[in-house]
Design an enzyme around this catalytic site. Structure first.
Site, short mmCIF file in Angstrom:
data_model
loop_
_atom_site.label_atom_id
_atom_site.label_comp_id
_atom_site.label_asym_id
_atom_site.label_seq_id
_atom_site.Cartn_x
_atom_site.Cartn_y
_atom_site.Cartn_z
N LYS A 1 0.39 3.24 -3.03
CA LYS A 1 -0.84 4.01 -3.29
C LYS A 1 -0.56 5.50 -3.33
CE LYS A 1 -3.86 0.50 -1.35
NZ LYS A 1 -4.50 -0.04 -0.16
N TYR B 1 -2.51 -3.54 -10.90
CA TYR B 1 -2.51 -3.22 -9.46
C TYR B 1 -1.57 -4.14 -8.68
CZ TYR B 1 -4.27 -2.78 -4.66
OH TYR B 1 -4.36 -2.60 -3.29
N SER C 1 0.80 -1.24 0.00
CA SER C 1 0.00 0.00 0.00
C SER C 1 0.83 1.28 0.00
CB SER C 1 -0.95 0.01 1.19
OG SER C 1 -1.98 -0.91 0.95
N VAL D 1 1.25 -3.71 3.81
CA VAL D 1 1.20 -4.99 4.54
C VAL D 1 2.48 -5.81 4.44
CG1 VAL D 1 -1.28 -5.43 4.72
CG2 VAL D 1 -0.07 -6.05 2.63
N TYR E 1 -4.37 3.81 7.68
CA TYR E 1 -5.71 3.22 7.68
C TYR E 1 -6.51 3.64 8.91
CZ TYR E 1 -3.74 0.81 3.86
OH TYR E 1 -3.14 0.56 2.69
#
Ligand code: DON
Length: 309
Positions: free
Chosen positions: A68, A193, A65, A263, A245
């Site tokens: 992102k 992705y 992530s 992660v 998050y």
């Protein structure tokens, strides 16, 4: 300035490492399950090119992530903020990163922000290019510029492992397609992705990316504006509000540094105007953030008054 010596930083790593036993390596992407939960590495990259590091800093990991925020910067540069935020919101969620619930219950049914999986999938969809190959190559080139490392690539093993098991991300993508947020083939989006998430580097490279964000998008060595400052600002704001998050609020209070986790155990942090931090510690807490990485950032923030608030 902080932690000028590796010994000083090593002492903090040793202290933070004690909590790795309370964490757990992610294994819902089977290839990530092979990581050693005891690993912890940190690098700090200063604008003058100096770097301090400690732990197993040569060890490579995938961005997951953390990618992102990088993809968001590229897409904002490709399309501009109004186009992007017509399809993805700017609000934090209190839900887990892979939650589908808000897509169904929110009236507008667009993902709440680009840091959760639903929003990130919509952002990846927006990378310009004629094919998955070309879009991936553009993203890789951008990452190579940010890290100043022309060899950056993705892990075939990790991307395949995620591609074969990404049933929830497929569900999110079909939901987005149903609601007109994306219009491409879902398998193609999954291909792009999962390769994006599998982009690989070590904590030194990650700290190098952090310092570019910390310096408002300017490459500290060449002086080149790699990311326009208004876009770097948007990215850092998302890092504060959504980067960790559903632990972002607590992180802002206890640590107060824009940061983005993944992660795999990576955390990229940008201390505005000061330096970038790259961390790798694969043992995760319940929210999917590196447990020792967060402890280490807390020690750094408290010892050196790094909170921006
Ligand atoms: O989409 C996924 O589930 C992963 N490729 C990335 C998730 C992730 O890193 C969430 N981080 N804490």
């Amino acid at each position: 300035m902080l932690c000028r010596t590796s010994e000083e930083l090593q002492a903090l790593v040793d202290e933070a490492k004690r909590c790795t036993v309370k964490g757990k390596v992610a294994d819902y992407i089977p290839a990530l399950g092979k990581a050693n939960p005891n690993d912890l590495a940190v690098a700090i990259h200063y604008p003058n090119g100096e770097c301090t590091s400690a732990g197993d800093i040569e060890k490579k990991f995938t961005l997951q992530s953390v990618s992102k925020v990088i993809t968001l910067a590229l897409v904002l540069m490709d399309r501009g903020p109004s186009y992007v935020f017509e399809k993805v919101g700017m609000e934090p969620t209190g839900d887990p990163f892979n939650s589908i619930v808000k897509l169904e219950t929110m009236a507008l049914s667009k993902p709440l922000n680009p840091m959760i999986n639903a929003g990130a999938l919509a952002v990846t969809h927006m990378i310009k290019g004629d094919s998955v190959k070309q879009r991936l190559e553009r993203l890789l080139e951008f990452v190579r510029e940010l890290t100043n490392d022309s060899t950056v690539f993705y892990s075939e093993d990790v991307s395949r492992s995620e591609f074969e098991t990404a049933f929830l991300n497929r569900s999110l993508s079909y939901f987005l397609k149903q609601n007109g947020i994306i219009n491409e083939d879902v398998e193609e989006l999954m291909d792009l992705y999962t390769k994006q998430c599998a982009i690989e580097m070590n904590s030194l490279d990650l700290a190098r990316i952090g310092v570019v964000f910390a310096m408002d998008g300017v490459d500290p060595i060449s002086g080149k504006q790699i990311i326009p400052s208004d876009i770097a600002r948007i990215c850092k704001t998302f890092m504060v509000t959504c980067g960790m998050y559903n632990a972002s609020g607590e992180f802002a209070i206890k640590i107060g540094i824009p940061a983005k986790s993944g992660v795999s155990g990576g955390i990229m942090a940008a201390v505005p105007g000061k330096f970038g931090i790259g961390i790798f510690g694969p043992a995760l807490n319940e929210q999917g953030n590196s447990i020792a990485g967060i402890k280490l950032l807390e020690l750094l923030s408290n010892n050196y008054q790094l909170s921006m608030f």
